[in-house]
Enzyme design. Sequence first.
Site, mmCIF file in Angstrom:
data_model
loop_
_atom_site.group_PDB
_atom_site.id
_atom_site.type_symbol
_atom_site.label_atom_id
_atom_site.label_comp_id
_atom_site.label_asym_id
_atom_site.label_seq_id
_atom_site.Cartn_x
_atom_site.Cartn_y
_atom_site.Cartn_z
ATOM 1 N N MET A 34 0.835 -1.202 0.000
ATOM 2 C CA MET A 34 0.000 0.000 0.000
ATOM 3 C C MET A 34 0.871 1.254 0.000
ATOM 4 S SD MET A 34 -2.954 -1.032 2.769
ATOM 5 C CE MET A 34 -2.048 -2.312 3.648
ATOM 6 N N CYS A 99 -5.508 5.545 10.326
ATOM 7 C CA CYS A 99 -4.936 4.855 9.166
ATOM 8 C C CYS A 99 -5.421 3.409 9.138
ATOM 9 C CB CYS A 99 -3.409 4.903 9.222
ATOM 10 S SG CYS A 99 -2.610 4.041 7.844
ATOM 11 N N CYS A 195 4.271 7.723 10.093
ATOM 12 C CA CYS A 195 4.876 7.238 8.850
ATOM 13 C C CYS A 195 5.249 8.355 7.892
ATOM 14 C CB CYS A 195 3.936 6.251 8.168
ATOM 15 S SG CYS A 195 2.309 6.953 7.722
#
Length: 361
Positions: A34, A99, A195
């Site tokens: 992803m 997320c 991230c």
Amino acid sequence: MAKRIIVGLSGGVDSSVAAWLLKEQGYEVIGIFMKNWEDDDDEEYCNSRQDLIDAVSVAEKIGIEIDVVNFTEEYRKKVFQDFLLEYQAGRTPNPDVFCNSEIKFKAFLDHALKLGVDHIATGHYAKVRESRDGYQLMKAEDGNKDQSYFLYRLNQDQLAHSVFPLGNLYKQQVREIAKNLGLSNHDKKDSTGICFIGERKFKDFLAKYIPDNPGEIKTETGQVVGEHQGLMFHTIGQRQGLGIGGSGDAWYVANKDMENNVLTVVQGHDHPLLLSHELHAENLSWTAPIEPRTQWVYGAKCRYRQKDSPCAISHISSEICHIQFPQAQWAVTPGQSVVIYESNVCLGGGIITSSFGNFSA
């Protein structure tokens, strides 16, 4: 015919071993990498290219297909925009929570279902157990790595389609499996922090999107002891980066006054203004098929690395809940999540909006 399952391959050791374990169990495993972030995606900051190389290497090693899916638009709309709004409002959000609920177990799951695959798997340390009432999200065997805190917003449908192969393993076992398999990422460092920020300083990243707004740093008595560059750069309980000298105990952030743009600091880790016996939480999400009861003893944590603390829910509605702790909680932070457990079962939780010092039995 082997049952198919799609595994989110991040390039890390956890998802790699999860994919191998499922193949060993007889599944037809398909790997998906992803891509969720494109801004500043380079070797200096968020190097997803290297992660993709690692993921492809693992797929080739264990003999599975791998594809790349771009969720950057969904991530920006569902995660990053809210992340910025929360900081502008003076709160400290946890984007990993959203997320998971919006990207890894919604956009990714929807993608899998469109491909005709009923289940997805990730390298999260957690478990799913089916009970007579529905599906339960459980803590992982490895208490030091348990990630149920980040998964508390998953609903029954998402849990029904999710598999966590590492739930009964310890991190050291996972690394040993990867090493024995000859996976090049067996000793790869675990990803930490947010991230999309990568290795850069948080303040430098946030300043790209939110302008500085200098103001005064004051003590609880109103004495000015310094200047901040913006309340969004600070969080409750913060000790480092305040630029305050002097003698005595260390300084900690105790409050952010958005209306007057004042940062309040106190001295001493256990100062009363850093301790809370009660909190309000909103934007509730109950993973468990049955909502928690009021006046029942549960365990809860207000941050990831915290141990569960006994608590009771004194009020709960569709929009808000009020939680009380007999033992004071340190640096309860608006924007963070409070997650509620009954033994090893994660019931769900919500976003902390406020906290209070005094406990009322």
